[in-house]
Design a protein around this motif. Structure first.
Motif, PDB file in Angstrom:
ATOM      1  N   PHE A 104       1.872  45.543  63.376  1.00  0.00           N
ATOM      2  CA  PHE A 104       3.277  45.953  63.416  1.00  0.00           C
ATOM      3  C   PHE A 104       3.535  47.132  62.493  1.00  0.00           C
ATOM      4  O   PHE A 104       2.844  47.335  61.495  1.00  0.00           O
ATOM      5  CB  PHE A 104       4.215  44.777  63.077  1.00  0.00           C
ATOM      6  CG  PHE A 104       4.220  44.336  61.644  1.00  0.00           C
ATOM      7  CD1 PHE A 104       3.242  43.490  61.151  1.00  0.00           C
ATOM      8  CD2 PHE A 104       5.227  44.768  60.773  1.00  0.00           C
ATOM      9  CE1 PHE A 104       3.249  43.075  59.825  1.00  0.00           C
ATOM     10  CE2 PHE A 104       5.252  44.347  59.438  1.00  0.00           C
ATOM     11  CZ  PHE A 104       4.259  43.507  58.961  1.00  0.00           C
ATOM     12  N   ILE A 105       4.542  47.891  62.871  1.00  0.00           N
ATOM     13  CA  ILE A 105       5.005  49.003  62.032  1.00  0.00           C
ATOM     14  C   ILE A 105       6.387  48.638  61.513  1.00  0.00           C
ATOM     15  O   ILE A 105       7.193  48.036  62.236  1.00  0.00           O
ATOM     16  CB  ILE A 105       5.039  50.333  62.823  1.00  0.00           C
ATOM     17  CG1 ILE A 105       5.516  51.487  61.931  1.00  0.00           C
ATOM     18  CG2 ILE A 105       5.897  50.246  64.072  1.00  0.00           C
ATOM     19  CD1 ILE A 105       5.346  52.867  62.569  1.00  0.00           C
ATOM     20  N   ASP A 106       6.651  48.977  60.256  1.00  0.00           N
ATOM     21  CA  ASP A 106       7.988  48.732  59.708  1.00  0.00           C
ATOM     22  C   ASP A 106       8.220  49.703  58.553  1.00  0.00           C
ATOM     23  O   ASP A 106       7.286  50.099  57.854  1.00  0.00           O
ATOM     24  CB  ASP A 106       8.134  47.287  59.224  1.00  0.00           C
ATOM     25  CG  ASP A 106       9.585  46.834  59.200  1.00  0.00           C
ATOM     26  OD1 ASP A 106       9.966  46.014  60.059  1.00  0.00           O
ATOM     27  OD2 ASP A 106      10.350  47.314  58.330  1.00  0.00           O
ATOM     28  N   GLY A 132      22.139  38.753  72.713  1.00  0.00           N
ATOM     29  CA  GLY A 132      23.519  38.728  72.213  1.00  0.00           C
ATOM     30  C   GLY A 132      23.455  38.540  70.707  1.00  0.00           C
ATOM     31  O   GLY A 132      22.576  39.096  70.038  1.00  0.00           O
ATOM     32  N   TRP A 133      24.337  37.710  70.186  1.00  0.00           N
ATOM     33  CA  TRP A 133      24.419  37.505  68.739  1.00  0.00           C
ATOM     34  C   TRP A 133      23.270  36.597  68.297  1.00  0.00           C
ATOM     35  O   TRP A 133      23.187  35.435  68.688  1.00  0.00           O
ATOM     36  CB  TRP A 133      25.766  36.885  68.393  1.00  0.00           C
ATOM     37  CG  TRP A 133      26.007  36.646  66.936  1.00  0.00           C
ATOM     38  CD1 TRP A 133      25.230  37.027  65.886  1.00  0.00           C
ATOM     39  CD2 TRP A 133      27.126  35.953  66.382  1.00  0.00           C
ATOM     40  NE1 TRP A 133      25.797  36.627  64.705  1.00  0.00           N
ATOM     41  CE2 TRP A 133      26.959  35.964  64.973  1.00  0.00           C
ATOM     42  CE3 TRP A 133      28.253  35.340  66.931  1.00  0.00           C
ATOM     43  CZ2 TRP A 133      27.880  35.377  64.120  1.00  0.00           C
ATOM     44  CZ3 TRP A 133      29.162  34.749  66.071  1.00  0.00           C
ATOM     45  CH2 TRP A 133      28.978  34.777  64.680  1.00  0.00           C
ATOM     46  N   ILE A 134      22.388  37.153  67.449  1.00  0.00           N
ATOM     47  CA  ILE A 134      21.218  36.420  66.965  1.00  0.00           C
ATOM     48  C   ILE A 134      21.296  36.317  65.443  1.00  0.00           C
ATOM     49  O   ILE A 134      21.506  37.328  64.762  1.00  0.00           O
ATOM     50  CB  ILE A 134      19.904  37.152  67.376  1.00  0.00           C
ATOM     51  CG1 ILE A 134      19.848  37.385  68.893  1.00  0.00           C
ATOM     52  CG2 ILE A 134      18.679  36.363  66.887  1.00  0.00           C
ATOM     53  CD1 ILE A 134      19.844  36.143  69.750  1.00  0.00           C
ATOM     54  N   ILE A 147      13.365  45.798  73.617  1.00  0.00           N
ATOM     55  CA  ILE A 147      14.505  44.997  73.158  1.00  0.00           C
ATOM     56  C   ILE A 147      15.767  45.876  73.192  1.00  0.00           C
ATOM     57  O   ILE A 147      15.859  46.859  72.451  1.00  0.00           O
ATOM     58  CB  ILE A 147      14.289  44.428  71.740  1.00  0.00           C
ATOM     59  CG1 ILE A 147      12.965  43.637  71.657  1.00  0.00           C
ATOM     60  CG2 ILE A 147      15.472  43.546  71.336  1.00  0.00           C
ATOM     61  CD1 ILE A 147      12.854  42.396  72.524  1.00  0.00           C
ATOM     62  N   ALA A 148      16.681  45.499  74.065  1.00  0.00           N
ATOM     63  CA  ALA A 148      17.957  46.214  74.163  1.00  0.00           C
ATOM     64  C   ALA A 148      19.017  45.415  73.405  1.00  0.00           C
ATOM     65  O   ALA A 148      18.781  44.920  72.305  1.00  0.00           O
ATOM     66  CB  ALA A 148      18.333  46.407  75.632  1.00  0.00           C
ATOM     67  N   SER A 149      20.167  45.240  74.021  1.00  0.00           N
ATOM     68  CA  SER A 149      21.273  44.470  73.433  1.00  0.00           C
ATOM     69  C   SER A 149      22.318  44.333  74.537  1.00  0.00           C
ATOM     70  O   SER A 149      22.374  45.172  75.449  1.00  0.00           O
ATOM     71  CB  SER A 149      21.873  45.241  72.255  1.00  0.00           C
ATOM     72  OG  SER A 149      23.155  44.731  71.934  1.00  0.00           O
ATOM     73  N   GLY A 186       8.532  44.777  62.701  1.00  0.00           N
ATOM     74  CA  GLY A 186       8.019  43.405  62.661  1.00  0.00           C
ATOM     75  C   GLY A 186       8.230  42.665  61.350  1.00  0.00           C
ATOM     76  O   GLY A 186       7.841  41.507  61.241  1.00  0.00           O
ATOM     77  N   ALA A 187       8.853  43.299  60.361  1.00  0.00           N
ATOM     78  CA  ALA A 187       8.927  42.651  59.040  1.00  0.00           C
ATOM     79  C   ALA A 187      10.057  41.648  58.912  1.00  0.00           C
ATOM     80  O   ALA A 187      10.055  40.827  57.991  1.00  0.00           O
ATOM     81  CB  ALA A 187       9.088  43.716  57.950  1.00  0.00           C
ATOM     82  N   HIS A 188      11.007  41.709  59.813  1.00  0.00           N
ATOM     83  CA  HIS A 188      12.209  40.872  59.640  1.00  0.00           C
ATOM     84  C   HIS A 188      12.800  40.507  60.997  1.00  0.00           C
ATOM     85  O   HIS A 188      12.519  41.165  62.013  1.00  0.00           O
ATOM     86  CB  HIS A 188      13.251  41.649  58.798  1.00  0.00           C
ATOM     87  CG  HIS A 188      14.406  40.810  58.353  1.00  0.00           C
ATOM     88  ND1 HIS A 188      15.649  40.876  58.957  1.00  0.00           N
ATOM     89  CD2 HIS A 188      14.507  39.877  57.381  1.00  0.00           C
ATOM     90  CE1 HIS A 188      16.471  40.031  58.358  1.00  0.00           C
ATOM     91  NE2 HIS A 188      15.799  39.410  57.392  1.00  0.00           N
TER      92      HIS A 188
END
Ligand code: NAD
Length: 245
Positions: A31-33, A176-178, A131-133, A10-12
């Protein structure tokens, strides 16, 4: 809405936007990061945002994260399995250990967190969002570890949806591209490669996360959010597309 939300990574980037959007909807977020500096700075910005430092690849860390989240939030309504990292494959002779590590972050952690949160999610008629891709469905050379992890999470999604329904609805998003690095400008060619005409933003993904958490007739699905990039049929020579060898 006063829900208890868990987010990994969750940090970025996408995970950070997901945290912000749930907070702004009136929820509490934990959140964990692995990135302590960025996370501490981010957590300071919101009173209802709680940070747990750790690497999701470690099973015991996940257990402690869920215990910490329960202490802070008192309930779990939504689990967002977002954290992952890219990795290479067979052309780089990626080692067995590196392949396994990628799976630990992007696939085993989502399973283990789903298992640890199961009772709370069932009790609260909750949601799991993975969240996949688009890499789950199409590949560049030398991308076996990442592609397998993302293919795995698509399958994990429908398996969990069947096991946990009707109490818990489980869905997946394939971005896709983010643009996660706040790059200001992209070339005309980069934008033209995407049928929607732009590179995506973290908000494009978090909007879909929040939508999936408020509907009650979609489960087991993977929804591609890529501006149509993976829908383009390409033949050599069409539309000024040329293969280079
Ligand atoms: P990012 O690198 O901007 O942010 C990822 C966050 O996860 C970081 O804060 C990082 O510190 C954290 N993280 C990484 N490994 C971790 C670990 N082992 N334990 C705990 N935290 C960890 O990434 P992003 O681009 O926002 O990607 C988020 C998700 O979206 C990932 O699953 C990624 O595969 C997916 N995705 C991204 C894109 C894109 O173009 N950005 C495209 C498709 C899919």
């Amino acid at each position: 809405m006063d829900r208890g939300i868990l987010v990994t990574g969750g940090a970025h980037g996408i995970g950070k936007q997901i945290c912000i959007d749930f907070i702004q909807a009136g929820d509490k977020v934990c959140f964990i990061d692995i990135d302590e500096k960025k996370s501490i700075d981010f957590a300071k910005e919101y009173p209802n945002l709680f940070y747990f430092h750790g690497n999701v690849a470690h099973q015991l860390t996940l257990k402690r994260f869920v215990e910490f989240a329960m202490e802070k939030l008192q309930r779990i309504d939504v689990l967002v399995n977002n954290a992952c990292r890219g990795n290479k494959g067979i052309l780089s002779s990626l080692s067995y250990e590196e392949f396994d590590y990628t799976l630990s972050i992007g696939l085993k952690a989502p399973y283990e967190l789903s298992r640890l949160c199961k009772d709370e999610l069932i009790k609260n008629k909750g949601r799991i969002i993975n969240i996949a891709s688009t890499r789950a469905f199409q590949s560049e050379p030398d991308s076996e570890a990442y592609a397998s992890t993302k293919g795995g999470i698509v399958a994990l999604t429908h398996a969990l949806a069947i096991s946990l329904g009707p109490d818990v609805l489980v869905n997946c998003i394939a971005p896709g591209w983010i643009n996660v690095n706040e790059q200001q400008e992209f070339s005309r060619e980069d934008c033209a490669a995407i049928p929607a005409g732009k590179v995506g933003t973290p908000k494009d993904i978090s909007d879909m996360v929040l939508f999936l958490c408020q509907q009650d007739f979609i489960t087991g699905e993977t929804i591609t959010v890529d501006g149509g990039m993976s829908k383009r049929m390409i033949y050599h020579g069409d539309w000024n597309w040329f293969y280079k060898f």
